[in-house]
Write a protein that holds these residues in place. Structure first.
Motif, short mmCIF file in Angstrom:
data_model
loop_
_atom_site.label_atom_id
_atom_site.label_comp_id
_atom_site.label_asym_id
_atom_site.label_seq_id
_atom_site.Cartn_x
_atom_site.Cartn_y
_atom_site.Cartn_z
N ILE A 83 0.90 -1.21 -0.11
CA ILE A 83 -0.11 0.06 -0.03
C ILE A 83 1.03 1.34 0.10
CG2 ILE A 83 -1.74 1.23 1.31
CD1 ILE A 83 -2.47 -1.64 2.60
N ASP A 84 1.08 1.99 -1.06
CA ASP A 84 1.71 3.25 -1.15
C ASP A 84 1.37 4.19 -0.38
OD1 ASP A 84 3.65 2.25 -3.06
OD2 ASP A 84 2.02 2.10 -4.70
N GLN A 85 2.18 5.07 -0.02
CA GLN A 85 1.97 6.14 0.84
C GLN A 85 0.71 7.17 0.26
OE1 GLN A 85 5.36 8.69 2.07
NE2 GLN A 85 4.05 10.43 2.22
N GLY A 86 0.78 7.46 -0.87
CA GLY A 86 -0.33 8.22 -1.63
C GLY A 86 -1.68 7.64 -1.69
N TYR A 87 -1.84 6.41 -1.70
CA TYR A 87 -3.10 5.61 -1.77
C TYR A 87 -4.17 5.92 -0.73
CZ TYR A 87 -6.65 1.88 -2.24
OH TYR A 87 -7.91 1.40 -2.54
N ARG A 88 -5.20 6.50 -0.96
CA ARG A 88 -6.30 6.77 -0.31
C ARG A 88 -7.48 6.01 -0.45
NH1 ARG A 88 -2.32 8.66 1.42
NH2 ARG A 88 -2.05 10.75 2.42
N GLY A 89 -7.58 4.94 -0.97
CA GLY A 89 -8.71 4.12 -1.11
C GLY A 89 -8.70 3.08 -0.24
N GLU A 90 -10.11 2.30 -0.16
CA GLU A 90 -10.18 1.42 0.84
C GLU A 90 -9.20 0.24 0.58
OE1 GLU A 90 -13.84 -1.81 2.51
OE2 GLU A 90 -14.06 -0.44 0.63
N ILE A 91 -8.83 -0.27 2.03
CA ILE A 91 -7.87 -1.33 1.86
C ILE A 91 -8.55 -2.72 1.59
CG2 ILE A 91 -6.14 -2.39 3.33
CD1 ILE A 91 -5.48 0.43 2.77
N GLY A 92 -8.05 -3.68 0.67
CA GLY A 92 -8.54 -4.68 0.31
C GLY A 92 -7.67 -5.94 0.47
N VAL A 93 -7.78 -7.06 0.79
CA VAL A 93 -7.03 -7.98 0.98
C VAL A 93 -7.26 -9.14 0.01
CG1 VAL A 93 -5.85 -9.59 2.67
CG2 VAL A 93 -6.43 -7.65 3.19
N ILE A 94 -6.25 -9.62 -1.01
CA ILE A 94 -6.54 -10.74 -1.82
C ILE A 94 -6.26 -11.94 -1.07
CG2 ILE A 94 -6.21 -11.75 -3.93
CD1 ILE A 94 -5.18 -8.86 -5.05
N LEU A 95 -7.24 -12.88 -0.74
CA LEU A 95 -7.13 -13.90 -0.07
C LEU A 95 -7.23 -15.39 -1.02
CD1 LEU A 95 -8.77 -13.73 3.24
CD2 LEU A 95 -6.31 -13.41 3.03
N ILE A 96 -6.33 -16.24 -0.76
CA ILE A 96 -6.51 -17.62 -1.95
C ILE A 96 -6.77 -18.81 -0.74
CG2 ILE A 96 -3.88 -17.74 -1.91
CD1 ILE A 96 -4.41 -18.99 -4.79
N ASN A 97 -7.42 -19.64 -1.08
CA ASN A 97 -7.64 -20.93 -0.56
C ASN A 97 -6.74 -21.94 -1.09
OD1 ASN A 97 -8.45 -23.15 0.90
ND2 ASN A 97 -10.76 -22.88 0.48
#
Length: 146
Positions: A83-97
């Motif tokens: 997550i870059d310093q300038g990013y202001r969007g919602e944090i999402g996490v890509i999970l894999i099973n």
């Protein structure tokens, strides 16, 4: 010395603010605002319901939770996610099973951890040659370890 500040805002009222489980932990726990299932081999973007403002000259690294990986075969697909310093969007996490079983993600579940790290931004210099080292161009397997 005053520690740097990580500003956080919620995009959903039921979002859980990231927190350290123990005083000396490196990573802040990230929590799901989604309820869904991951089938074997499937990956999905899981929302956290938060946005962040990082301190200057830092990045946030999203990393797997060892318990989810060990007990359920669930991990972060692009680990570490940056997550870059300038990013202001919602944090999402890509999970894999990676398991053979369906896995249920629930609202409020700890899904990953976020580590705030310093970032160096070196000047890029194109050169005709690089300095010599003992290792040289020895790459994959060059140390003799399996």
């Amino acid at each position: 010395m005053t520690p740097p500040t990580l500003k956080i805002t919620k995009t959903q009222k039921h979002a859980v603010i990231p927190r350290y489980a123990h005083e000396d932990d490196s990573g802040l726990d990230l929590f799901s605002v989604d309820e869904l299932t991951l089938e074997p081999g499937e990956f999905k973007l899981i929302k956290t319901g938060i946005k962040i403002e990082l301190p200057d000259n830092t990045e946030a690294q999203v990393r797997p939770r060892s318990g989810l990986a060990y007990k359920n075969g669930i991990t972060v697909l692009n680990t570490p996610g940056t997550i870059d310093q300038g990013y202001r969007g919602e944090i999402g996490v890509i999970l894999i099973n990676h398991s053979q079983n369906t896995f249920k993600i629930t609202v409020g579940m700890k899904i990953a951890q976020m580590v705030i790290m310093p970032v160096l931004r070196p000047r890029v210099l194109v050169s005709d040659a690089l300095s010599d080292t003992a290792r040289g161009e020895g790459g994959f397997g060059s140390t003799g370890d399996a």
